[in-house]
Design a protein around this motif. Structure first.
Motif, PDB file in Angstrom:
ATOM      1  N   GLY A 123       0.811  -1.211   0.000  1.00  0.00           N
ATOM      2  CA  GLY A 123       0.000   0.000   0.000  1.00  0.00           C
ATOM      3  C   GLY A 123       0.844   1.259   0.000  1.00  0.00           C
ATOM      4  N   LEU A 124       1.906   1.248   0.788  1.00  0.00           N
ATOM      5  CA  LEU A 124       2.804   2.402   0.856  1.00  0.00           C
ATOM      6  C   LEU A 124       3.463   2.661  -0.498  1.00  0.00           C
ATOM      7  N   LEU A 125       3.988   1.609  -1.110  1.00  0.00           N
ATOM      8  CA  LEU A 125       4.681   1.744  -2.395  1.00  0.00           C
ATOM      9  C   LEU A 125       3.721   2.096  -3.522  1.00  0.00           C
ATOM     10  N   LEU A 126       2.524   1.519  -3.498  1.00  0.00           N
ATOM     11  CA  LEU A 126       1.556   1.805  -4.554  1.00  0.00           C
ATOM     12  C   LEU A 126       1.117   3.264  -4.523  1.00  0.00           C
ATOM     13  N   GLY A 127       0.854   3.794  -3.331  1.00  0.00           N
ATOM     14  CA  GLY A 127       0.471   5.194  -3.224  1.00  0.00           C
ATOM     15  C   GLY A 127       1.554   6.111  -3.749  1.00  0.00           C
ATOM     16  N   PHE A 128       2.807   5.753  -3.500  1.00  0.00           N
ATOM     17  CA  PHE A 128       3.940   6.538  -3.995  1.00  0.00           C
ATOM     18  C   PHE A 128       4.104   6.394  -5.507  1.00  0.00           C
ATOM     19  N   ALA A 129       4.026   5.152  -6.012  1.00  0.00           N
ATOM     20  CA  ALA A 129       4.295   4.897  -7.425  1.00  0.00           C
ATOM     21  C   ALA A 129       3.239   5.505  -8.331  1.00  0.00           C
ATOM     22  N   ASP A 130       1.975   5.423  -7.936  1.00  0.00           N
ATOM     23  CA  ASP A 130       0.897   5.880  -8.815  1.00  0.00           C
ATOM     24  C   ASP A 130       0.739   7.393  -8.838  1.00  0.00           C
ATOM     25  N   ALA A 131       1.312   8.096  -7.859  1.00  0.00           N
ATOM     26  CA  ALA A 131       1.111   9.546  -7.764  1.00  0.00           C
ATOM     27  C   ALA A 131       1.601  10.275  -9.010  1.00  0.00           C
ATOM     28  N   GLY A 132       2.743   9.838  -9.565  1.00  0.00           N
ATOM     29  CA  GLY A 132       3.289  10.520 -10.733  1.00  0.00           C
ATOM     30  C   GLY A 132       2.365  10.493 -11.920  1.00  0.00           C
ATOM     31  N   ASN A 133       1.762   9.337 -12.179  1.00  0.00           N
ATOM     32  CA  ASN A 133       0.817   9.232 -13.294  1.00  0.00           C
ATOM     33  C   ASN A 133      -0.480   9.961 -13.001  1.00  0.00           C
ATOM     34  N   TYR A 134      -0.969   9.856 -11.771  1.00  0.00           N
ATOM     35  CA  TYR A 134      -2.278  10.411 -11.419  1.00  0.00           C
ATOM     36  C   TYR A 134      -2.313  11.932 -11.558  1.00  0.00           C
ATOM     37  N   ILE A 135      -1.308  12.611 -11.011  1.00  0.00           N
ATOM     38  CA  ILE A 135      -1.337  14.077 -11.057  1.00  0.00           C
ATOM     39  C   ILE A 135      -0.938  14.614 -12.424  1.00  0.00           C
ATOM     40  N   LEU A 136      -0.200  13.815 -13.199  1.00  0.00           N
ATOM     41  CA  LEU A 136       0.273  14.310 -14.489  1.00  0.00           C
ATOM     42  C   LEU A 136      -0.725  14.101 -15.621  1.00  0.00           C
ATOM     43  N   LEU A 137      -1.820  13.412 -15.368  1.00  0.00           N
ATOM     44  CA  LEU A 137      -2.817  13.232 -16.419  1.00  0.00           C
ATOM     45  C   LEU A 137      -3.314  14.568 -16.972  1.00  0.00           C
TER      46      LEU A 137
END
Length: 435
Positions: free
Chosen positions: A352-366
């Motif tokens: 959960g910790l790593l997923l929240g970190f990893a997905d942030a770059g794609n999510y905000i950059l959409l």
């Protein structure tokens, strides 16, 4: 929507001439990269906290709905549409599918008007849901109306933030996008308290009153440039033979845009799977419900903080946003591919910790990269189409649930989503060559 012209504040910023006067076009304003833009960011953040947070937390109503209606087993499927296992997919799917319509209305009428109308629709739908006599009616009021209103309320904010910021656009977008994660954390506990104290019907009515804050926040969406002072997507619509029915389809002739939306369609297939099934997966591994809740808490906190941090990082001139986006999609894919190795409580906390970190770059950059690649003029329509393509994420949780029914575990559902993320990474790599 012209009834807004009767509101006094409209005169201050309206591009409509006062009767008897001839107005000269105002000079085109450049994005201030701050100033009133931060008020716009705050308003969009409030929308995300209340609107997206409501969708993410509606699963807490499931037990109360089952107790109230006491329908036959066949209707439990309908109830599940409103549980945490379906709200994220169905409701978000409707938000995304109505994206082009929201974008077109924003271009034609303005972000302020559309967001306020969307907020009013949500309030009406929530109040109606609190009086529903059957599950079928609840499916209509909550599923369809709330999805429609949420699309109108959510889409204009992302467009406005992109128009008000240039060098700080990623940071501003990160703040706004963190609102969804913050809203889920806050509202889950808020609705649990209200349901316990007042019952689920009164809880919905109280929240409908809270949603008035979105109407107030919508008034902050003051257009940077009045319509008519810069070339807009509306100009392209005049030459379209389908202009009365659809938004401009010219974007689909742009190879960069096609590659961009195709890649994100693959990447978003598995986006909701952990939010929907991770709790049940943990309980299947003999992890207690309270501990499983901690996994989601870590995921939510990690997502919220990482979105703000990545937003700040991606504003640096030394950072290539497209590469950050690719790296984010690839890391999420790796986590999904190796998901079968996360089978203990501690390892799932790490996941959960790593997923929240990893997905942030794609999510905000959409929205940021959609603006970068398509430009300010085509942003509203491009963002609407992007949301529509991303509605493929609605099929991820049902697919993972189907895999669980067949195999007794969610592992295969996560792995397939991971494969699609890796494929999306290679598709994104084509954009620099096409440009």
């Amino acid at each position: 929507m012209h009834f807004f012209s009767r509101i006094p504040f409209r005169r201050i910023h309206s591009d409509e001439p006062v009767p008897g006067q001839v107005r000269r076009p105002a000079p085109v304003k450049e994005p201030p990269d701050g100033g009133w833009g931060w008020v716009v960011v705050l308003s969009a953040f409030i929308f995300n906290v209340l609107v997206l947070g409501f969708h993410n937390s509606f699963g807490v109503y499931l037990i109360s709905l089952l107790e109230t209606y006491e329908e036959a087993d066949s209707t439990i499927v309908i109830v599940c549409v409103f549980s945490s296992a379906w709200v994220g997919s169905i409701s978000y799917g409707l938000i995304m599918m109505f994206g082009p319509l929201s974008g077109k209305l924003t271009v034609k009428y303005g972000a302020r008007e559309v967001s306020i109308i969307g907020s009013i629709i949500i309030i009406i739908s929530i109040v109606c849901s609190s009086f529903t006599p059957s599950l079928g009616v609840l499916f209509l009021t909550h599923g369809f109306l709330t999805g429609l209103g949420s699309s109108f309320a959510f889409t204009p904010g992302m467009i406005m933030v992109s128009q008000y910021f240039t060098t700080k656009r990623s940071f501003a977008t990160g703040i706004v996008m963190s609102g969804g994660a913050a809203g889920a954390l806050i509202q889950t506990r808020l609705h649990q308290f209200l349901i316990a104290a007042l019952g689920w019907r009164e809880s919905l009515r109280v929240f409908a009153a809270v949603m008035v804050l979105c109407i107030i926040a919508g008034f902050a969406y003051i257009p940077l440039n009045p319509r008519g002072h810069s070339r807009s997507v509306a100009d392209n619509l005049k030459t379209s033979p389908l202009r009365k029915y659809v938004v401009d389809l010219g974007l689909w002739k742009d190879r960069v845009f096609v590659i961009w939306v195709l890649a994100n369609g693959f990447a978003k297939f598995g986006f909701f799977i952990p939010f929907v099934h991770l709790l049940k997966h943990a309980t299947q591994l003999s992890i207690s419900a309270s501990k499983a809740g901690n996994i989601m808490l870590v995921l939510g906190l990690s997502s919220m903080i990482s979105r703000i941090v990545f937003g700040k990082i991606c504003d640096s001139e030394r950072i290539n946003r497209l590469y950050i986006n690719q790296g984010s999609v690839f890391l999420v894919g790796l986590l999904y591919l190796f998901f079968p190795l996360f089978y203990s409580y501690g390892s799932l906390i790490a996941f959960g910790l790593l997923l929240g970190f990893a997905d942030a770059g794609n999510y905000i950059l959409l929205p940021v990269l959609t603006f970068d690649l398509m430009g300010a003029e085509r942003m509203p329509v491009a963002w609407g189409f992007m949301l529509t393509v991303n509605s493929i994420s609605s099929f991820g949780p049902p697919f993972a649930g189907w895999m669980n029914d067949l195999t007794g575990t969610y592992n295969l559902g996560f792995v397939v989503a991971g494969v699609l993320d890796v494929v999306a990474t290679f598709i994104l790599a084509m954009i620099p060559f096409v440009k």
